[in-house]
Design an enzyme around this catalytic site. Structure first.
Site, mmCIF file in Angstrom:
data_model
loop_
_atom_site.group_PDB
_atom_site.id
_atom_site.type_symbol
_atom_site.label_atom_id
_atom_site.label_comp_id
_atom_site.label_asym_id
_atom_site.label_seq_id
_atom_site.Cartn_x
_atom_site.Cartn_y
_atom_site.Cartn_z
ATOM 1 N N TYR A 96 -1.495 -0.805 10.206
ATOM 2 C CA TYR A 96 -1.624 -1.102 8.776
ATOM 3 C C TYR A 96 -0.377 -0.647 8.007
ATOM 4 O O TYR A 96 0.160 -1.377 7.172
ATOM 5 C CB TYR A 96 -2.872 -0.403 8.235
ATOM 6 N N SER A 141 0.858 -1.192 0.000
ATOM 7 C CA SER A 141 0.000 0.000 0.000
ATOM 8 C C SER A 141 0.886 1.230 0.000
ATOM 9 O O SER A 141 2.034 1.182 0.471
ATOM 10 C CB SER A 141 -0.888 0.023 1.248
#
Length: 243
Positions: free
Chosen positions: A150, A137
């Protein structure tokens, strides 16, 4: 040739599975909770003329991941392409983050990547051929407030990818990562309109990306076209992270 996609039932995983099927890959569809979505994906993939099967497993648990690979091998053959896509979020500010929410995200996003790659790469090394594609990501590159867990998991995936690439480059195995930006999925649907607008202002192309755009990148890394590319991180982000 068989491709296994973890967390394949919805969103980016679903789009990647279908794009690989369109490129002629048989597909092993991993899911944990979304059985109905996985089965409908399986049916759709078969209409593209390839073999497809679903495999339920929590890939953050080693024994379940190992069982999944054994079942896939027995049903469809050895895995030549692995897409580590399984992921969750448990967003909150650092001061409020519970230890169990930190650990759950690391386990699902990063540890599953380690387990599945370690299992798959044994057959790939024997065959002297393999494609490892890890879904990271942009927050693994630049961070994001409220996503310490995350962001850490996705940054870990990037480092893991580069190390695997160095270890196995001489055996015909490539390892690359894709870093999606703001993509139209269930994870982004829950955001408030004002949050979405703020994010859009950071994207030079001025729009949200689609899962299909990420899937096209994954299919490229899965094909022979990418045989001289390994250890790379491709940001599919509309220019968010360009320097």
């Amino acid at each position: 040739m068989l491709a296994l996609v973890t967390g394949a039932a919805k969103g980016i995983g679903r789009a990647i599975t279908l794009e690989l099927a369109r490129n002629g890959f048989d597909v092993a569809i991993n899911y944990n909770h979304s059985a109905e979505s996985a089965e409908s994906l399986c049916v759709e993939a078969r209409t593209l003329g390839v073999q497809a099967e679903t495999f339920r497993a929590d890939v953050s648990i080693h024994d379940e991941a190992a069982r999944m690979f054994a079942e896939a091998r027995a049903s469809l053959g050895t895995v030549s392409v692995l897409v580590n896509n399984a992921g969750i979020t448990r967003d909150t500010l650092l001061m409020r983050m519970k230890p169990e929410d930190w650990q759950a995200v690391l386990n699902t996003n990063l540890t599953s990547c380690f387990y599945c790659t370690q299992i798959a790469i044994k057959d790939m090394a024997k065959a002297r051929y393999g494609r490892i594609i890890n879904i990271a990501s942009v927050v693994g590159l630049i961070g994001n407030a409220g996503q310490c867990n995350y962001s850490a998991s996705k940054a870990g995936i990037i480092g893991f990818t580069k190390s695997v690439a160095r270890e196995y480059a001489g055996r015909g195995i490539t390892a690359n990562a894709i870093a999606p930006g703001f993509i139209d999925t269930g994870m982004t649907d829950i955001l408030k309109p004002e949050v979405k607008e703020a994010i859009l202002r950071t994207i030079p192309v001025g729009r949200i990306g689609s899962p299909q755009e990420v899937a096209k990148a994954a299919a490229f890394f899965a094909r022979e076209d990418s045989s001289y590319i390994t250890g790379q991180v491709l940001a599919v982000d509309g220019g968010m992270t360009m320097v």
